[in-house]
Design a protein around this motif. Structure first.
Motif, PDB file in Angstrom:
ATOM      1  N   ILE A 100       0.871  -1.169   0.000  1.00 46.08           N
ATOM      2  CA  ILE A 100       0.000   0.000   0.000  1.00 46.08           C
ATOM      3  C   ILE A 100       0.911   1.221   0.000  1.00 46.08           C
ATOM      4  N   ILE A 101       0.664   2.105  -0.943  1.00 39.40           N
ATOM      5  CA  ILE A 101       1.433   3.346  -1.027  1.00 39.40           C
ATOM      6  C   ILE A 101       0.471   4.488  -0.727  1.00 39.40           C
ATOM      7  N   THR A 102       0.806   5.275   0.252  1.00 40.12           N
ATOM      8  CA  THR A 102      -0.024   6.413   0.628  1.00 40.12           C
ATOM      9  C   THR A 102       0.821   7.673   0.689  1.00 40.12           C
ATOM     10  N   ALA A 103       0.157   8.800   0.580  1.00 34.67           N
ATOM     11  CA  ALA A 103       0.853  10.090   0.675  1.00 34.67           C
ATOM     12  C   ALA A 103       0.506  10.731   2.012  1.00 34.67           C
ATOM     13  N   HIS A 104       1.482  11.371   2.603  1.00 34.79           N
ATOM     14  CA  HIS A 104       1.312  12.027   3.900  1.00 34.79           C
ATOM     15  C   HIS A 104       2.017  13.388   3.873  1.00 34.79           C
ATOM     16  N   LYS A 105       1.592  14.244   4.786  1.00 36.47           N
ATOM     17  CA  LYS A 105       2.258  15.527   4.960  1.00 36.47           C
ATOM     18  C   LYS A 105       2.939  15.504   6.323  1.00 36.47           C
ATOM     19  N   ASP A 106       4.228  15.750   6.321  1.00 36.44           N
ATOM     20  CA  ASP A 106       4.991  15.765   7.564  1.00 36.44           C
ATOM     21  C   ASP A 106       4.560  16.976   8.375  1.00 36.44           C
ATOM     22  N   PRO A 107       4.062  16.777   9.608  1.00 35.00           N
ATOM     23  CA  PRO A 107       3.568  17.912  10.392  1.00 35.00           C
ATOM     24  C   PRO A 107       4.658  18.897  10.801  1.00 35.00           C
ATOM     25  N   GLU A 108       5.883  18.419  10.909  1.00 35.02           N
ATOM     26  CA  GLU A 108       6.967  19.307  11.331  1.00 35.02           C
ATOM     27  C   GLU A 108       7.506  20.153  10.178  1.00 35.02           C
ATOM     28  N   SER A 109       7.788  19.511   9.046  1.00 31.63           N
ATOM     29  CA  SER A 109       8.386  20.240   7.930  1.00 31.63           C
ATOM     30  C   SER A 109       7.361  20.764   6.934  1.00 31.63           C
ATOM     31  N   GLY A 110       6.172  20.147   6.907  1.00 30.14           N
ATOM     32  CA  GLY A 110       5.168  20.540   5.931  1.00 30.14           C
ATOM     33  C   GLY A 110       5.394  19.905   4.569  1.00 30.14           C
ATOM     34  N   ASN A 111       6.464  19.121   4.415  1.00 27.80           N
ATOM     35  CA  ASN A 111       6.755  18.456   3.144  1.00 27.80           C
ATOM     36  C   ASN A 111       5.931  17.181   3.019  1.00 27.80           C
ATOM     37  N   TYR A 112       5.630  16.827   1.780  1.00 33.28           N
ATOM     38  CA  TYR A 112       4.895  15.592   1.517  1.00 33.28           C
ATOM     39  C   TYR A 112       5.872  14.452   1.315  1.00 33.28           C
ATOM     40  N   TYR A 113       5.432  13.259   1.674  1.00 34.55           N
ATOM     41  CA  TYR A 113       6.233  12.064   1.456  1.00 34.55           C
ATOM     42  C   TYR A 113       5.302  10.892   1.177  1.00 34.55           C
ATOM     43  N   THR A 114       5.843   9.850   0.570  1.00 35.73           N
ATOM     44  CA  THR A 114       5.064   8.647   0.345  1.00 35.73           C
ATOM     45  C   THR A 114       5.488   7.591   1.344  1.00 35.73           C
ATOM     46  N   SER A 115       4.533   6.805   1.724  1.00 33.51           N
ATOM     47  CA  SER A 115       4.769   5.731   2.676  1.00 33.51           C
ATOM     48  C   SER A 115       4.453   4.414   1.980  1.00 33.51           C
ATOM     49  N   VAL A 116       5.358   3.458   2.035  1.00 34.70           N
ATOM     50  CA  VAL A 116       5.161   2.143   1.439  1.00 34.70           C
ATOM     51  C   VAL A 116       5.082   1.127   2.570  1.00 34.70           C
ATOM     52  N   THR A 117       3.977   0.383   2.601  1.00 33.75           N
ATOM     53  CA  THR A 117       3.793  -0.663   3.604  1.00 33.75           C
ATOM     54  C   THR A 117       3.524  -1.973   2.883  1.00 33.75           C
ATOM     55  N   TRP A 118       4.328  -2.985   3.179  1.00 33.99           N
ATOM     56  CA  TRP A 118       4.156  -4.313   2.578  1.00 33.99           C
ATOM     57  C   TRP A 118       3.236  -5.160   3.446  1.00 33.99           C
ATOM     58  N   HIS A 119       2.508  -6.067   2.797  1.00 32.24           N
ATOM     59  CA  HIS A 119       1.594  -6.967   3.509  1.00 32.24           C
ATOM     60  C   HIS A 119       1.649  -8.355   2.889  1.00 32.24           C
ATOM     61  N   THR A 120       1.315  -9.363   3.699  1.00 30.55           N
ATOM     62  CA  THR A 120       1.080 -10.698   3.160  1.00 30.55           C
ATOM     63  C   THR A 120      -0.399 -10.781   2.778  1.00 30.55           C
ATOM     64  N   ASN A 121      -0.756 -11.762   1.957  1.00 32.49           N
ATOM     65  CA  ASN A 121      -2.159 -11.895   1.542  1.00 32.49           C
ATOM     66  C   ASN A 121      -3.091 -12.223   2.703  1.00 32.49           C
ATOM     67  N   SER A 122      -2.560 -12.799   3.765  1.00 30.30           N
ATOM     68  CA  SER A 122      -3.399 -13.164   4.905  1.00 30.30           C
ATOM     69  C   SER A 122      -3.409 -12.089   5.997  1.00 30.30           C
ATOM     70  N   CYS A 123      -2.843 -10.929   5.732  1.00 31.20           N
ATOM     71  CA  CYS A 123      -2.735  -9.860   6.729  1.00 31.20           C
ATOM     72  C   CYS A 123      -4.110  -9.242   7.020  1.00 31.20           C
ATOM     73  N   PRO A 124      -4.478  -9.139   8.309  1.00 32.69           N
ATOM     74  CA  PRO A 124      -5.757  -8.506   8.651  1.00 32.69           C
ATOM     75  C   PRO A 124      -5.836  -7.039   8.218  1.00 32.69           C
ATOM     76  N   ALA A 125      -4.748  -6.303   8.332  1.00 33.27           N
ATOM     77  CA  ALA A 125      -4.762  -4.893   7.926  1.00 33.27           C
ATOM     78  C   ALA A 125      -5.009  -4.769   6.422  1.00 33.27           C
TER      79      ALA A 125
END
Length: 140
Positions: free
Chosen positions: A25-50
């Motif tokens: 899952i790739i999501t975009a976020h805004k860093d509250p301290e710097s105000g810059n945007y960044y992407t977050s990559v989270t890997w999952h297995t197929n059986s992951c509840p999240a």
């Protein structure tokens, strides 16, 4: 243009990483301290509840969007007809006439193609038609 920062995150449920990934899952976020945007990559297995919850929420959002679109395709023409009937039913008022005509034109324009929004350029044309500029024309 600067490169965007990418941050890898470990899923707390399945602890999947680059080595045992099934989905990400790739999501975009805004860093509250710097105000810059960044992407977050989270890997999952197929059986992951999240991952499962994320898929369910995505499918639910798609279903709701389709239902809302189907409702709008029926409700918008009916609402436009009610607006036209209300505009005809009121006592003629010379000062309100351009406002009523402009509102009807904007709503009719939007209703003519519900797949797109009335562009600012078309909105400007409609307003200029009902409220012509006096004197100089703004530069393009």
């Amino acid at each position: 243009m600067s490169e965007r920062e990418t941050r890898e995150e470990v899923c707390p449920d399945c602890l999947a990483g680059e080595h045992d990934k099934d989905a990400r899952i790739i999501t975009a976020h805004k860093d509250p301290e710097s105000g810059n945007y960044y992407t977050s990559v989270t890997w999952h297995t197929n059986s992951c509840p999240a991952w499962t919850v994320d898929q369910i929420l995505m499918e639910e959002g798609i279903r709701k969007s389709k239902e809302k679109t189907a409702w709008m395709k029926v409700a918008l023409p009916a609402a436009l007809e009610r607006l036209k009937a209300a505009a005809v039913a009121v006592e003629p008022d010379e000062s309100a006439a351009p406002f009523v005509a402009a509102l009807l034109a904007v709503v009719e324009q939007q209703a003519s193609d519900v797949g797109v929004f009335v562009t600012p350029e078309r909105l400007t044309e409609i307003l200029d038609e009902h409220f012509p500029p006096r004197g100089e024309t703004p530069e393009a």
